[in-house]
Design a protein around this motif. Structure first.
Motif, PDB file in Angstrom:
ATOM      1  N   LEU A 404       0.660  -0.943  -0.171  1.00 57.85           N
ATOM      2  CA  LEU A 404       0.192   0.143  -0.292  1.00 57.85           C
ATOM      3  C   LEU A 404       0.999   1.061  -0.216  1.00 57.85           C
ATOM      4  O   LEU A 404       0.865   2.322  -0.611  1.00 57.85           O
ATOM      5  CB  LEU A 404      -0.682   0.394   1.076  1.00 57.85           C
ATOM      6  N   TYR A 408       0.919   3.937  -3.227  1.00 55.95           N
ATOM      7  CA  TYR A 408       0.770   5.119  -2.510  1.00 55.95           C
ATOM      8  C   TYR A 408       1.937   5.889  -2.522  1.00 55.95           C
ATOM      9  O   TYR A 408       1.104   7.272  -2.850  1.00 55.95           O
ATOM     10  CB  TYR A 408       0.439   5.774  -1.522  1.00 55.95           C
ATOM     11  N   GLY A 434     -10.336   5.376  -3.079  1.00 56.69           N
ATOM     12  CA  GLY A 434      -9.649   4.976  -2.083  1.00 56.69           C
ATOM     13  C   GLY A 434      -9.436   3.350  -1.372  1.00 56.69           C
ATOM     14  O   GLY A 434      -8.628   2.652  -1.180  1.00 56.69           O
ATOM     15  N   THR A 438      -7.130   0.041  -1.726  1.00 56.59           N
ATOM     16  CA  THR A 438      -6.700  -0.233  -1.102  1.00 56.59           C
ATOM     17  C   THR A 438      -6.987  -1.782  -0.765  1.00 56.59           C
ATOM     18  O   THR A 438      -6.476  -2.817  -0.588  1.00 56.59           O
ATOM     19  CB  THR A 438      -7.081  -0.017   0.563  1.00 56.59           C
ATOM     20  N   SER A 439      -8.737  -2.019  -1.427  1.00 56.32           N
ATOM     21  CA  SER A 439      -8.641  -3.388  -0.973  1.00 56.32           C
ATOM     22  C   SER A 439      -7.872  -4.501  -2.688  1.00 56.32           C
ATOM     23  O   SER A 439      -7.808  -5.770  -1.785  1.00 56.32           O
ATOM     24  CB  SER A 439      -9.631  -3.985  -1.273  1.00 56.32           C
ATOM     25  N   ALA A 442      -4.006  -4.390  -0.848  1.00 57.67           N
ATOM     26  CA  ALA A 442      -3.741  -5.134   0.171  1.00 57.67           C
ATOM     27  C   ALA A 442      -4.056  -7.039  -0.654  1.00 57.67           C
ATOM     28  O   ALA A 442      -3.510  -7.955   0.203  1.00 57.67           O
ATOM     29  CB  ALA A 442      -4.674  -4.688   1.122  1.00 57.67           C
TER      30      ALA A 442
END
Length: 714
Positions: A404, A408, A434, A438-439, A442
């Protein structure tokens, strides 16, 4: 010119040519290191982890004195070389190499030191029935109010001397009773040693028990008798607080939300029903129940913003004091309290260290979200808890955080520009974008580890996390924190009821997503070399800069070679209990077993490991060309080898002469003429056998003889 002069001149030119090549190589390496200077700190946990991995990969226990000596020599050489590291380019490169070697040696030494520090007796044979006296360390309710699980220390165990008595044991109590941490109890119990791996290379529960200082596991024949009431003090006071919080939750909330809320607020997860665990796993939401950086981060973030917002209401305070740093201190205290309340497990300690470093960075006006802080967190954890490296929790959490932050950092400028120029609607839209990003990131980063450790991947985790994360972020965790605040005043019912409603929504999301068609992918376990090569590729992608980043492709190019080298052959498994034989043809997707009644747990692990569904387990008698009677079963493998599975010793002699492989559940007396013969004593001494053709791999072959390998049979 004399011939000798010509030879001398030739040698001089050759020397100058070789020297120039050496100088160019040194200059090239130095220039590349200068390009990597900003990321050199990222190598700290990697090199430390290599040393830890080397220690745990050994099949024997090295001398501790030798580990100490090597560490001291490496440290002394490093310190002696320190003043000369900038004398020349070659010495600088030598110093870097020596530093890398010292870090690897430090990892090895740290792992060995922790093993020595936690040394305690482990039960090697079953004891039942036996009288046990001990102090309760912790109490957890079992699923569906089926009893409790007690961890005891300060033990006195019948038939065991003080030198043979474990530091701690864990007992399942099915009888009714009310117990508290600190109570001294006496109970008639049955004790068993920790179980060895059910398959070569599978999860080693004995190693886990060793580093948890649990020397035996068992059950009770009767309700424990309390000899002395709880004497609360020190960490036992924290355990009493956890029990009181769990009791308050049980009164304020209904099942199943109460069990989930208990897991989030006390770390006690044993009360969650198996069907809900499966739904959370299949939907990709299981991380919400494993107390980790997500929860510790949410608690600290809530306190940080609330405290900062309240302080901002006082203008003189804002003008004269660094309220942001005050809020960070309050958040750090809250995170530390939360760590204590949820049990101070290894994942929670790891999350606390990471959160603490982030908050400390805020206090000293540094960027709290950087790969350097992640590297320092991982380095600190591995130095203090080296065995954490082997756990799926450590690997998955750091993989997710690293991926992550790496992503980013690449899009930070563009993302900040979009956010700063956005109105409330666009900011809300960017928030949900976001969450989705993120999901995805990750999930991609942890997917490899999920497949390797659990042979499972949630296909629709993006959908479930997109729906559930906002509920966890804005409803469950904030009102859980309010529950902590209001409990001393007895006013926790309202915030806990709101948090419970949020949990009910999350459970509904998990069940709906898990029930979708093809919600999970369950492949066979990745071979360890393939897994390590993929991890190495990801690490190189993150830590390398400039053109060297392309080196991350080198490990991936070796993956097909590893896969091709693994031969597709039939496999057979002979369990360590000698009660079960399994046969899995490589091209059919089925597993045939002698019986589903014995070794049921081990069989489930076998099928998951090889990517076989439970409904595809069949009795070995259903296999074509298999002949069975009450004494033995004879079958032919696809490669032409004949196998006999013997249940009665009277047919050993005849079967040994007729087949290639003999697997006997009874002792084989005398010499067997078959090319490969295994009996009851072989599997009990060396653990479960994995057979490919005439090649055999045992649990003992993989584990060797380490302090935690007390027995190889179940």
């Amino acid at each position: 010119m004399a011939l000798s002069d010509i030879a001398y001149t030739y040698d001089a030119h050759a020397f100058i040519k070789d020297a120039s090549r050496y100088a160019r190589a040194v200059d090239f390496l130095h220039s590349q290191i200068l390009l990597q200077r900003e990321n050199l700190i990222l190598w700290l946990p990697i090199l430390l982890g290599i040393g830890i991995g080397l220690y745990f990969s050994l099949r024997f226990e090295p001398l501790y004195s030798l580990s100490c000596a090597v560490f001291m020599v490496a440290l002394s050489c490093w310190l002696l070389f320190w003043p000369f590291r900038q004398a020349s380019v070659s010495k600088m490169l030598g110093w870097y190499a020596l530093t890398a070697f010292l870090l690897i040696v430090t990892g090895f030494f740290a792992a060995h030191t922790r093993t020595v520090m936690l040394a305690a007796p482990i039960l090697s044979d079953e004891l039942s029935p036996v009288d046990v006296v001990g102090r309760i360390v912790s109490v957890e309710d079992l699923e569906g109010a089926k009893g409790q699980r007690l961890v005891l220390d300060h033990l006195e165990i019948e038939k065991l001397s003080a030198a043979e008595t474990p530091a701690r044991i864990r007992l399942s109590v099915r009888q009714d009773g009310v117990y508290k941490a600190g109570d001294k109890v006496q109970v008639l119990s049955g004790l068993n040693p920790p179980s060895p791996p059910v398959l070569p290379g599978a999860f080693d529960f004995q190693r886990y028990a060793y580093f948890s200082q649990l020397g035996a596991f068992g059950f009770t024949f009767e309700a424990p008798q309390i000899l002395e009431s709880s004497k609360v003090g020190g960490w036992l006071y924290i355990e009493e607080i956890r029990s009181n919080i769990a009791a308050r939750i049980a009164v304020s909330s209904e099942q199943p939300a109460a069990s989930f809320l208990t897991a989030l607020m006390t770390g006690k997860r044993s009360g969650i029903a198996e069907q809900h665990w499966e739904a959370m796993r299949d939907s990709g939401l299981a991380h919400m129940l494993a107390i980790s950086g997500l929860h510790v981060g949410m608690v600290s973030a809530i306190i940080f913003f609330v405290v900062r917002g309240c302080l901002a209401l006082c203008p003189p305070l804002v003008l004269r004091h660094p309220i942001k740093k005050y809020a960070a201190i309050a958040a750090l205290v809250a995170a530390f309290f939360y760590m204590l309340v949820v049990g101070s497990t290894v994942p929670t300690i790891r999350a606390m260290l990471m959160t603490g470093i982030v908050l400390f960075a805020i206090m000293i006006d540094r960027n709290p979200f950087s790969l350097r802080l992640v590297a320092l967190s991982a380095f600190g954890i591995l130095l203090l808890l080296p065995d954490a490296l082997l756990g799926a929790s450590f690997q998955m959490s750091f993989a997710a955080v690293t991926a992550l932050i790496f992503f980013y950092e690449i899009i930070r400028k563009r993302w900040s520009g979009l956010y700063s120029q956005a109105g409330w609607f666009r900011r809300l839209l960017l928030y949900f974008i976001g969450i989705s990003m993120t999901s995805v990131i990750a999930g991609f980063a942890t997917g490899l580890f999920s497949v390797y450790h659990f042979q499972q991947f949630a296909n629709y985790s993006l959908i479930s996390n997109f729906l559930a994360v906002p509920i966890m972020t804005f409803i469950v965790m904030p009102f859980s924190v309010l529950g902590y605040v209001f409990m001393p005043m007895g006013l926790e019912a309202l915030p806990l009821s709101v948090a419970s409603q949020g949990i009910n929504w999350i459970i509904a999301i998990a069940e709906d997503v898990a029930n979708m068609q093809a919600s999970t992918w369950t492949p066979a376990a990745l071979p360890q070399p393939v897994f390590l090569l993929c991890v190495a590729s990801g690490l190189l992608l993150v830590v390398l800069r400039s053109k060297l980043k392309w080196l991350c492709l080198a490990p991936l190019l070796m993956v097909p070679i590893c896969i091709i080298s693994i031969q597709d052959t039939d496999l057979m498994i002979f369990s360590s209990s000698s009660k079960t034989v399994a046969y899995a043809p490589y091209d059919r997707g089925y597993m045939y077993v002698t019986s589903r009644r014995s070794d049921r747990f081990a069989q489930d692990i076998w099928m998951r490991h090889f990517g076989i569904d439970e409904e595809d387990a069949k009795n070995i008698r259903a296999l074509e060309d298999t002949v069975c009677d009450e004494f033995a079963c004879r079958m032919e493998l696809s490669d032409g080898l004949m196998v006999s599975i013997i249940r009665h010793g009277s047919v050993v002699a005849s079967e040994c002469e007729a087949v290639d492989i003999v697997l006997s559940m009874e002792p084989i007396k005398g010499k067997c003429s078959a090319p490969l013969s295994l009996d009851l004593f072989d599997v009990r001494d060396h653990g479960t056998h994995l057979i490919r053709g005439l090649h055999v791999t045992t649990v003992e072959d993989i584990r060797g003889n380490r302090p935690w390998t007390v027995t190889n049979h179940r």
